[in-house]
Design an enzyme around this catalytic site. Sequence first.
Site, PDB file in Angstrom:
ATOM      1  N   VAL A   1     -57.684 146.614 -44.050  1.00  0.00           N
ATOM      2  CA  VAL A   1     -58.600 146.177 -43.709  1.00  0.00           C
ATOM      3  C   VAL A   1     -59.175 146.064 -42.159  1.00  0.00           C
ATOM      4  CG1 VAL A   1     -60.135 143.939 -43.911  1.00  0.00           C
ATOM      5  CG2 VAL A   1     -58.765 144.422 -45.776  1.00  0.00           C
ATOM      6  N   ASP A   2     -59.951 146.247 -41.722  1.00  0.00           N
ATOM      7  CA  ASP A   2     -60.457 146.425 -40.179  1.00  0.00           C
ATOM      8  C   ASP A   2     -59.406 147.464 -39.652  1.00  0.00           C
ATOM      9  OD1 ASP A   2     -62.420 144.601 -40.792  1.00  0.00           O
ATOM     10  OD2 ASP A   2     -60.884 142.778 -40.507  1.00  0.00           O
TER      11      ASP A   2
ATOM     12  N   THR B   1     -64.068 153.346 -41.558  1.00  0.00           N
ATOM     13  CA  THR B   1     -65.309 153.843 -41.559  1.00  0.00           C
ATOM     14  C   THR B   1     -65.880 153.988 -40.071  1.00  0.00           C
ATOM     15  OG1 THR B   1     -65.683 152.219 -43.404  1.00  0.00           O
ATOM     16  CG2 THR B   1     -67.546 153.168 -42.563  1.00  0.00           C
TER      17      THR B   1
ATOM     18  N   ALA C   1     -61.344 155.151 -32.564  1.00  0.00           N
ATOM     19  CA  ALA C   1     -62.550 155.411 -33.512  1.00  0.00           C
ATOM     20  C   ALA C   1     -63.861 155.170 -32.696  1.00  0.00           C
ATOM     21  CB  ALA C   1     -62.540 155.037 -34.731  1.00  0.00           C
TER      22      ALA C   1
ATOM     23  N   ASP D   1     -57.525 152.004 -27.159  1.00  0.00           N
ATOM     24  CA  ASP D   1     -58.593 151.561 -26.509  1.00  0.00           C
ATOM     25  C   ASP D   1     -58.189 150.243 -26.034  1.00  0.00           C
ATOM     26  OD1 ASP D   1     -59.643 151.847 -28.752  1.00  0.00           O
ATOM     27  OD2 ASP D   1     -61.584 150.760 -27.614  1.00  0.00           O
TER      28      ASP D   1
ATOM     29  N   HIS E   1     -58.544 147.697 -48.254  1.00  0.00           N
ATOM     30  CA  HIS E   1     -57.790 146.355 -48.365  1.00  0.00           C
ATOM     31  C   HIS E   1     -56.676 146.313 -49.783  1.00  0.00           C
ATOM     32  CE1 HIS E   1     -61.958 146.439 -50.380  1.00  0.00           C
ATOM     33  NE2 HIS E   1     -61.345 145.794 -51.403  1.00  0.00           N
TER      34      HIS E   1
ATOM     35  N   GLY F   1     -68.219 144.453 -43.368  1.00  0.00           N
ATOM     36  CA  GLY F   1     -67.949 145.705 -42.585  1.00  0.00           C
ATOM     37  C   GLY F   1     -66.836 146.501 -43.295  1.00  0.00           C
ATOM     38  N   ILE F   2     -66.481 146.227 -44.425  1.00  0.00           N
ATOM     39  CA  ILE F   2     -65.367 146.787 -45.204  1.00  0.00           C
ATOM     40  C   ILE F   2     -66.140 147.738 -46.276  1.00  0.00           C
ATOM     41  CG2 ILE F   2     -63.326 146.187 -46.734  1.00  0.00           C
ATOM     42  CD1 ILE F   2     -63.399 143.752 -45.275  1.00  0.00           C
ATOM     43  N   THR F   3     -65.578 148.862 -46.193  1.00  0.00           N
ATOM     44  CA  THR F   3     -66.219 149.831 -47.234  1.00  0.00           C
ATOM     45  C   THR F   3     -65.718 149.357 -49.014  1.00  0.00           C
ATOM     46  OG1 THR F   3     -65.918 151.637 -45.840  1.00  0.00           O
ATOM     47  CG2 THR F   3     -66.115 152.294 -48.078  1.00  0.00           C
TER      48      THR F   3
END
Length: 594
Positions: free
Chosen positions: A15-16, A20, A201, A135, A82, A38-40
């Site tokens: 997750v996270d 995506t 990403a 980053d 997840h 925000g999770i596919t």
Amino acid sequence: ELRIRQPIVAVLGHVDSGKTSLLDNIRGTGVQGREAGGITQHIGASFLPDDVIKKRCGNLYDKMGRAGSRIPGVLVIDTPGHEVFRNLRVRGGSAADIAILVVDVNRGFQQQTNESFNILKDRKVPFVVALNKVDQISGWRKTGTMSVIRSIAEQDASIRADLDQKIYDVIGTLSVLGYQSEAFYRVKDFTKEIAIVPISARTGTGVSEILAMLVGLTQQYLLKKLAQEEKPTRGLVLEVNDEAGMGPTANIILIDGSMGKSDTILVAKRDDIIVTRPKAIMLPKPLDEMRDPRDKFKSVSSVQAAAGIKIASPDLDGVLPGSTVYVAKSASEIEPLRRAIESEMRSVFVETESDGIIVKCDTIGSLEAITEMLRRQQIPIARADIGPVNKRDVIEAKAVKKNDRHLGVVLAFNVKVLPDAQTESEMYHVQIFGDRVIYRLLDSYTDWVEKDTMHEEDATFGELTPIAKFTFLRGLVFRNKDPAVFGIRVDVGTLRQKVHFMSERGKRIGQIHQLQEDKKTVGSAQEGSEVACSTHGAVVGRNIREEDVFYTLPYSHEARQLLKRFTHRLSPEELGILDHVVKVQREIDPAYGY
């Protein structure tokens, strides 16, 4: 020369971790912002044409992808990270030719990263590691290049050392799991070492390297698998919708073979196999996401794998998302394919005679994910199916609850709870856990079990209708009906919202809808409190009047529990009220409280 189809790429991870976001960077879309949390949640597909990959990779394409590539682009499946489905036979995984395992550089391997890895290992799917969020390494300096190799070279020595340590942490984890790996720029043999590509990403740094890596590995090692000579046509149903102007449609990943408008297709409904022909086949334009297209689909007469397509047919209504679709090229193929689908459906749905929880989901993929998670946690399942939560589900859970209150529940993933099921659950205190995010749904259930186990008697007593007596105060009528709103005084016990009440003679009046004190809504009112009360079923001047006295009215099964298990939890005054309620109710229903 054999036709080579596009490799199907699965994107897996925790997750996270940025799965995506990685695709969004490549496609220039914003799908993730519209996903739940925000999770596919469902497998999406995007086709990335060869020329787009070449443009993005630049010189890397020829260097790492080998000049003269025969790969016509890639089809990317974006898989929930997840809890990826262990059995990818039905969903994306067995279809995947190669995968990207996304790992958060600052967190390393996490619970669902390991789950994703195990699936890839079980299914023997080759993969590269995208070590994302470089980053966000403390002190990382933004550079003017999208190449991660050049970007790393421009960082301070301490930052390069920090990144190297994080890469070696992943190398160590994979080594323990039985795999050799290395940063992609230090890999000597791609057949023996898993490539780790540091990326961001968010900024796009390193994305060109990971695309070139996918093309290069596919070109070198997967051409035989991608060759389409005499491959039977099969695909996966992602979603089924009813669309204006088209009627029932299905979004499909075509894995192998080809599909034309004159072909016979076989797809599964819950209790039936549909044999039909597509009225229309539509192909999304390149770089579009099937669930969230920014432009219209184009209609085609036929399509070759691999592709994400939409088909339309009046027979598709009720087809199960997540099921396999087959294409029969001749009449003799129909019956064997029908049997194959029937066998697949039997393996997915759960129906047992033993005690266990009820699971309701929106798709086969969700159902497989949740049932697999529950089995790993050794939580028994009585029934697992697709569709909204209905009254039957709650009645079955209620029966289980008599033996085990923690199993007498319903888990509902991304489905509605029908009104009669909601009423039944409130009447018998059957817990329905609902969510649109799988891991959160399971966490809420297990957290509840843990807390409820610690305070089981309190929890059971707290579910029952509280014993209370209250009086309608003179001069405090705020609304006569729909709902009636008036002032009351709680004379005995605790009054709570959503409980039924009766007159002194036992006549059922209605339900307490809401309580307010000092113009603020309160969940309950203690003995001696004077509050405003809104009610359903009561009409001032008809079935209730000022200075009337009322009593809360437990259901018969609640009265039985109060009398058998909880008299020690009631005050003498509350016991007196319970005796009065039982006495007058048994004049109406002799079985009340037994």
